[in-house]
Design a protein around this motif. Structure first.
Motif, PDB file in Angstrom:
ATOM      1  N   THR A 190       0.884  -1.232   0.354  1.00  4.64           N
ATOM      2  CA  THR A 190      -0.249   0.229  -0.068  1.00  4.64           C
ATOM      3  C   THR A 190       0.972   1.083  -0.119  1.00  4.64           C
ATOM      4  OG1 THR A 190       0.201   0.114   2.660  1.00  4.64           O
ATOM      5  CG2 THR A 190      -1.866  -0.999   0.846  1.00  4.64           C
ATOM      6  N   CYS A 191       2.295   0.638  -0.126  1.00  6.96           N
ATOM      7  CA  CYS A 191       2.523   2.042  -0.274  1.00  6.96           C
ATOM      8  C   CYS A 191       3.941   2.457  -1.941  1.00  6.96           C
ATOM      9  CB  CYS A 191       3.994   1.710   0.444  1.00  6.96           C
ATOM     10  SG  CYS A 191       4.892   1.235   0.544  1.00  6.96           S
ATOM     11  N   HIS A 192       2.909   1.190  -2.936  1.00  3.65           N
ATOM     12  CA  HIS A 192       3.243   1.304  -4.132  1.00  3.65           C
ATOM     13  C   HIS A 192       3.655   2.256  -4.933  1.00  3.65           C
ATOM     14  CE1 HIS A 192       2.141  -0.327  -8.223  1.00  3.65           C
ATOM     15  NE2 HIS A 192       3.193  -0.683  -7.812  1.00  3.65           N
ATOM     16  N   CYS A 193       4.953   3.262  -5.561  1.00  3.27           N
ATOM     17  CA  CYS A 193       4.997   4.364  -6.557  1.00  3.27           C
ATOM     18  C   CYS A 193       5.436   3.767  -7.483  1.00  3.27           C
ATOM     19  CB  CYS A 193       5.204   5.188  -5.121  1.00  3.27           C
ATOM     20  SG  CYS A 193       4.826   5.614  -4.645  1.00  3.27           S
ATOM     21  N   TYR A 194       5.756   4.397  -8.517  1.00  2.00           N
ATOM     22  CA  TYR A 194       6.299   4.564  -9.626  1.00  2.00           C
ATOM     23  C   TYR A 194       7.222   5.769  -9.574  1.00  2.00           C
ATOM     24  CZ  TYR A 194       2.177   2.860 -12.158  1.00  2.00           C
ATOM     25  OH  TYR A 194       0.824   1.877 -11.826  1.00  2.00           O
ATOM     26  N   LEU A 195       8.261   4.823  -9.949  1.00  2.00           N
ATOM     27  CA  LEU A 195       9.924   5.791 -10.312  1.00  2.00           C
ATOM     28  C   LEU A 195       9.633   7.018 -11.375  1.00  2.00           C
ATOM     29  CD1 LEU A 195      12.620   6.900  -9.011  1.00  2.00           C
ATOM     30  CD2 LEU A 195      13.442   4.580 -10.381  1.00  2.00           C
ATOM     31  N   VAL A 196       9.376   7.974 -11.125  1.00  2.00           N
ATOM     32  CA  VAL A 196       9.578   9.046 -12.437  1.00  2.00           C
ATOM     33  C   VAL A 196      10.457   9.442 -12.949  1.00  2.00           C
ATOM     34  CG1 VAL A 196       7.721  11.563 -13.380  1.00  2.00           C
ATOM     35  CG2 VAL A 196       6.883   9.469 -11.640  1.00  2.00           C
ATOM     36  N   SER A 197      11.545  10.576 -11.336  1.00  6.87           N
ATOM     37  CA  SER A 197      13.036  10.625 -12.329  1.00  6.87           C
ATOM     38  C   SER A 197      13.574  10.363 -10.880  1.00  6.87           C
ATOM     39  CB  SER A 197      13.030  11.720 -12.548  1.00  6.87           C
ATOM     40  OG  SER A 197      13.509  13.028 -11.573  1.00  6.87           O
ATOM     41  N   GLY A 198      14.808  10.256 -11.040  1.00  4.21           N
ATOM     42  CA  GLY A 198      16.090   9.851  -9.703  1.00  4.21           C
ATOM     43  C   GLY A 198      16.432   8.826 -10.038  1.00  4.21           C
ATOM     44  N   ASP A 199      17.556   8.090  -9.239  1.00  2.00           N
ATOM     45  CA  ASP A 199      18.417   6.844  -9.665  1.00  2.00           C
ATOM     46  C   ASP A 199      17.598   6.109  -8.493  1.00  2.00           C
ATOM     47  OD1 ASP A 199      19.266   7.225 -11.788  1.00  2.00           O
ATOM     48  OD2 ASP A 199      21.279   8.447 -11.442  1.00  2.00           O
ATOM     49  N   LEU A 200      17.636   5.527  -8.040  1.00  3.12           N
ATOM     50  CA  LEU A 200      17.661   4.463  -7.194  1.00  3.12           C
ATOM     51  C   LEU A 200      18.440   2.906  -7.445  1.00  3.12           C
ATOM     52  CD1 LEU A 200      13.884   4.583  -5.904  1.00  3.12           C
ATOM     53  CD2 LEU A 200      15.892   5.542  -5.108  1.00  3.12           C
ATOM     54  N   PRO A 201      19.101   2.570  -6.374  1.00  7.27           N
ATOM     55  CA  PRO A 201      19.312   0.699  -6.541  1.00  7.27           C
ATOM     56  C   PRO A 201      17.892  -0.074  -6.335  1.00  7.27           C
ATOM     57  CG  PRO A 201      20.040   2.147  -3.843  1.00  7.27           C
ATOM     58  CD  PRO A 201      18.980   2.937  -4.911  1.00  7.27           C
TER      59      PRO A 201
END
Lengths: 102, 402
Positions: free
Chosen positions: A48-59
Motif C-alpha cells: 500500500t506504498c506502491h509508487c512508480y519511479l518518475v525521475s531520479g536514481d535508485l538502487p
C-alpha cells in the motif's frame, strides 16, 4: 534532509522532506501524501506504498521488494517500487515518485 | 446525533475512525485512548524503534488525516460503559453514543513474582518500548522469558548489538503454538547463528532478587545471571470494561460474525474481540494481528456507515521479522492434519492441509508463496501436492489455468 516529490493520484505535486534513515513511505505518511497507506508499517507485506519511479536514481529493488511487487501490487510497471523499502539518503534529493493506483 | 465512540486508538481503532468517514458516515466520530500519542505502528517497537535511540514512533497516519476525517481524538481513562444508557464515563464525564466500539486491545501477561522489579520488562506499547530502550545501555546480559514472536524478534535485534542474549522457553521448541516444527527449527538455527542462546524445555525454578532487581533466573540446578529480563509470554484481551458492563466475554469480548457484542449498539474489533471464524466452522477465535485489526475495522466501518451487513470473512495473515528471517503465515492451521514441506534453504514453505483442503501456509523468505497462499485460501482452492512442492511459478500457473 532530502526533498522527495510525490505525485498524488489526482496529479497534485507534494514535496516532502525525508529524514535520513527513514523510509520514503514513513516520510510520505507523516506528510499525509494521498494514496500512501503503509499499512504493514514497512515490512513489504501489503504494497500500500506502491509508487512508480518518475525521475531520479535508485538502487534496484531487492528480492523481497521485487517479489512483493510481482505478487501483491496492482497496476505494476517496470518502474514500480515499494517506498517502504527505500531508505532516505541525501543522494535521493529531487527524486520524483508517482503514487500508483490501486 | 451522538455518533460513534471508539475506545482504543491502536491499529483497529485508528483504522475504524478514518474508514467510517471514507464509507460516508455522517455523524460525529470520537476516538478515545489512554495515551495522547498520535496512533502508531506497533510492530517496529520490537525492532527498529528499540535499536535506534533517536527513533520516534511511526504514526499510522498523519494528524491531518484525523482532522480531515473530522475525528475527535480524546485522551483519558474510560472508567465505565453503560450499554443501557448508551454512555461511557471518561474521566468522570458522561459521553453519550449511538454506537460504541471496543477496540481495547490486549495486555501482556506478566509473571506475578517478577512484576514491579526494576529491570523486568514487557513489550506491547510505546511506553513499554521506551522504558526498555532506556534500560538497554546498562544491560549486557539479557534474558528473554518466552520463545514467542515478541521475545524472538527482540532477542534477534539485541543479539546484533554485542549483548549476551538468552531465550528461555518451556516448550520443546520456540513458536510451538503457532508454527510447524520445521519452521521452529529454522528460526532456532537462525537465532543460534546470531549468537542467541536458546534454552527450550526450560523448567523454571525461581529467581534471584537483589533489592528491586532480578539478578538471575533459576532452573534445574543452574542459574542464568541477567541484567535485564524481558517477559514475552503472550497477552490477554483487555475485557475489563466489557465484563464490568455485563457484556459476555470468554478469552476476548464475544461477538457474532458481524462483530456485534452481546449488548445492543456495542461492537468489538481487533485483539480484544473473539469472533466466529469461517475457517473453524464458526468457532470463535481471538486473533492478534495488524491485518485482523484493520480488516475488522474496515468491515465494521462499512456496516455502521451504510447499514450493509455481512459476516466478517478474511484470510488471516501475519508476519514476524526475526533478525534476517521474514516469517509469514496465512490462514489458521489449528485443524490441519498433515503438512507438506518445501525447503530450498533460504526459501521455505510449509503447507498445512485438513484432508485435501489447504488451510494455512507458513513461509520463510518466500513472499511469493505467502501471497499465493492468500489467493488460494481466499478462493478455497488447493492444488495437487506436486504443484505445491514444485514452487511459486507452478502454483501461479495452476491458479491461472484451472
Amino acid at each position: 534532509m532530502p526533498m522527495i516529490t510525490f505525485v498524488e493520484p489526482d496529479g497534485t505535486l507534494r514535496e516532502v522532506p525525508a529524514l535520513a534513515g527513514e523510509s520514503l513511505m514513513a516520510a510520505a505518511t507523516r506528510a499525509n501524501v494521498a494514496g500512501i497507506i503503509g499499512e504493514c508499517g514497512g515490512s513489504a507485506m501489503c504494497a500500500t506504498c506502491h509508487c512508480y519511479l518518475v525521475s531520479g536514481d535508485l538502487p534496484a529493488p531487492g528480492p523481497l521488494e521485487a517479489e512483493t511487487i510481482e505478487f501483491v501490487a496492482q497496476n505494476t510497471r517496470p518502474e514500480s517500487r515499494l517506498t517502504c523499502q527505500i531508505t532516505a539518503t541525501e543522494a535521493l534529493e529531487g527524486l520524483v515518485l508517482q503514487v500508483a493506483p490501486r | 446525533m451522538n455518533g460513534v465512540v471508539i475506545l482504543g486508538a491502536g491499529h483497529a481503532g485508528s483504522q475504524l475512525a478514518v474508514s467510517l468517514r471514507a464509507e460516508g458516515y455522517g455523524g460525529p466520530v470520537t476516538l478515545i485512548d489512554a495515551s495522547d500519542a498520535l496512533p502508531y505502528h506497533k510492530p517496529p517497537l520490537s525492532k527498529t524503534f528499540l535499536m535506534d535511540p533517536e527513533a520516534r514512533p511511526q504514526p499510522l497516519r498523519a494528524a491531518q488525516a484525523y482532522e480531515a476525517a473530522g475525528v475527535m481524538r480524546l485522551t483519558g481513562r474510560v472508567d465505565a460503559i453503560d450499554p443501557a444508557a448508551r454512555t461511557v464515563t471518561l474521566a468522570g464525564r458522561l459521553l453519550p453514543y449511538d454506537d460504541l466500539v471496543l477496540a481495547t486491545g490486549a495486555r501482556n501477561r506478566m509473571l506475578p513474582d517478577l512484576a514491579g522489579a526494576a529491570n523486568v520488562h514487557c513489550l506491547r506499547d510505546l511506553a513499554d518500548a521506551q522504558r526498555l530502550r532506556d534500560a538497554l545501555p546498562g544491560a549486557q546480559r539479557v534474558t528473554v522469558i518466552g520463545g514467542g514472536f515478541i521475545g524472538l524478534e527482540t532477542a534477534a535485534a539485541l543479539a546484533g548489538t554485542g549483548r549476551s542474549v538468552t531465550v528461555l522457553e518451556a516448550a520443546p521448541r520456540v513458536l510451538a503454538r503457532v508454527a510447524a516444527p520445521e519452521t521452529s527449527a529454522r528460526v532456532e538455527a537462525t537465532l543460534a547463528g546470531l549468537g542467541v542462546t536458546l534454552r527450550t524445555g526450560w523448567v523454571g525454578r525461581g529467581w534471584r532478587r537483589e533489592s528491586d532487581r532480578v539478578t538471575a533466573i533459576q532452573g534445574d540446578g543452574e542459574e542464568i545471571a541477567c541484567d535485564l529480563v524481558l517477559v514475552g509470554i503472550g497477552a490477554e484481551a483487555d475485557t475489563a470494561l466489557a465484563r464490568a458492563a455485563g457484556i459476555a466475554c470468554n478469552r476476548g469480548i464475544l461477538t457474532d460474525a458481524g462483530l456485534r457484542t452481546g449488548a445492543p449498539h456495542v461492537w468489538a474489533i481487533g485483539d480484544a474481540a473473539e469472533t466466529p471464524h469461517w475457517q473453524l466452522d464458526g468457532a470463535a477465535v481471538r486473533i492478534e494481528s495488524v491485518q485482523n485489526a484493520t480488516d475488522q475495522a474496515r468491515h465494521l466501518a462499512r456496516q455502521l456507515a451504510t447499514g450493509w451487513t455481512e459476516p466478517f470473512r478474511t484470510v488471516p495473515w501475519f508476519w514476524s521479522d526475526i533478525g534476517p528471517l521474514k516469517l509469514q503465515i496465512a490462514g489458521l492451521a489449528a485443524r490441519a492434519d498433515r503438512r507438506i514441506l518445501r525447503d530450498e534453504g533460504a526459501r521455505m514453505a510449509v503447507f498445512h492441509l485438513e484432508g485435501d483442503r489447504l488451510v494455512a501456509v507458513e513461509t520463510l523468505g518466500s513472499p511469493a508463496d505467502h501471497m499465493l497462499a492468500r489467493q488460494m485460501l481466499e478462493a478455497g482452492r488447493t492444488p495437487p501436492d506436486g504443484v505445491l512442492l514444485e514452487g511459486p511459478a507452478a502454483i501461479k500457473g495452476w491458479l491461472a489455468a484451472a
